[in-house]
Design an enzyme around this catalytic site. Structure first.
Site, PDB file in Angstrom:
ATOM      1  N   CYS A  13      -3.970  -9.482   8.550  1.00 48.80           N
ATOM      2  CA  CYS A  13      -2.990  -9.251   7.482  1.00 48.80           C
ATOM      3  C   CYS A  13      -2.692  -7.780   7.219  1.00 48.80           C
ATOM      4  O   CYS A  13      -1.865  -7.458   6.381  1.00 48.80           O
ATOM      5  CB  CYS A  13      -3.435  -9.938   6.195  1.00 48.80           C
ATOM      6  SG  CYS A  13      -3.433 -11.728   6.353  1.00 48.80           S
ATOM      7  N   HIS A  52      13.570 -13.333   0.992  1.00 48.10           N
ATOM      8  CA  HIS A  52      14.024 -12.546   2.140  1.00 48.10           C
ATOM      9  C   HIS A  52      13.924 -11.048   1.882  1.00 48.10           C
ATOM     10  O   HIS A  52      14.818 -10.276   2.206  1.00 48.10           O
ATOM     11  CB  HIS A  52      15.428 -12.967   2.579  1.00 48.10           C
ATOM     12  CG  HIS A  52      15.411 -14.256   3.327  1.00 48.10           C
ATOM     13  ND1 HIS A  52      15.360 -15.478   2.682  1.00 48.10           N
ATOM     14  CD2 HIS A  52      15.380 -14.522   4.657  1.00 48.10           C
ATOM     15  CE1 HIS A  52      15.327 -16.440   3.591  1.00 48.10           C
ATOM     16  NE2 HIS A  52      15.325 -15.893   4.798  1.00 48.10           N
ATOM     17  N   GLU A  69       0.182 -19.110   0.196  1.00 48.53           N
ATOM     18  CA  GLU A  69       0.578 -18.341   1.376  1.00 48.53           C
ATOM     19  C   GLU A  69       0.799 -19.274   2.562  1.00 48.53           C
ATOM     20  O   GLU A  69       1.599 -18.992   3.434  1.00 48.53           O
ATOM     21  CB  GLU A  69      -0.523 -17.359   1.774  1.00 48.53           C
ATOM     22  CG  GLU A  69      -0.581 -16.129   0.958  1.00 48.53           C
ATOM     23  CD  GLU A  69      -1.514 -15.098   1.575  1.00 48.53           C
ATOM     24  OE1 GLU A  69      -1.388 -13.943   1.191  1.00 48.53           O
ATOM     25  OE2 GLU A  69      -2.365 -15.427   2.421  1.00 48.53           O
TER      26      GLU A  69
END
Length: 139
Positions: free
Chosen positions: A23, A71, A129
């Site tokens: 990550c 986005h 997530e």
């Protein structure tokens, strides 16, 4: 105790600063946000009599927040050099700088605080997530 639950999702990228693992690299998620409201008593009068709140208002509030992040490249303030940010913006990337490390835990708190500021009796917010992994924040 009475409660309502709604959910919304958004797609966004991020990376974790000072993290050693996958990550630390730029990656994205379809984040799922589940928000819960709770009250001890239902409203006593008006158009929302016998309701926690109007479901339409609740759904719209959550959706407005997820739309702000949809986005976007979520960037922890100070994690990228100013010239890197400027270059990304010049290339047309939609960035949103956040005043915290962009973990699911911190995003859950961000959603919680915004809903509470909007006057909703928020009890908990879950931020997923992945389909199987979520963080939550509750007061």
């Amino acid at each position: 105790m009475y409660g309502l639950k709604t959910e919304s999702s958004f797609d966004a990228s991020h990376f974790l600063t000072d993290y050693h693992g996958k990550c630390e690299n730029l990656h994205g998620h379809r984040w799922r946000v589940v928000a819960y409201l709770e009250v001890e008593q239902l409203q006593a009068e008006g158009t929302c009599k016998d309701m926690v709140v109007d479901f339409g208002d609740f759904k719209a509030a959550v959706r407005q927040l997820t739309d702000q992040l949809d986005h976007r490249f979520l960037v922890e303030q100070g994690s990228l050099a100013p010239d890197t940010l400027a270059c990304l913006e010049r290339e047309g990337f939609k960035l949103l700088e956040m005043p915290f490390r962009t973990t699911a835990e911190n995003l859950a708190r961000w959603f919680f605080d915004r809903l509470a500021e909007g006057g909703l009796p928020v009890a908990q917010v879950d931020v997923y997530e992945t389909p199987n992994n979520c963080a939550f924040y509750r007061a």
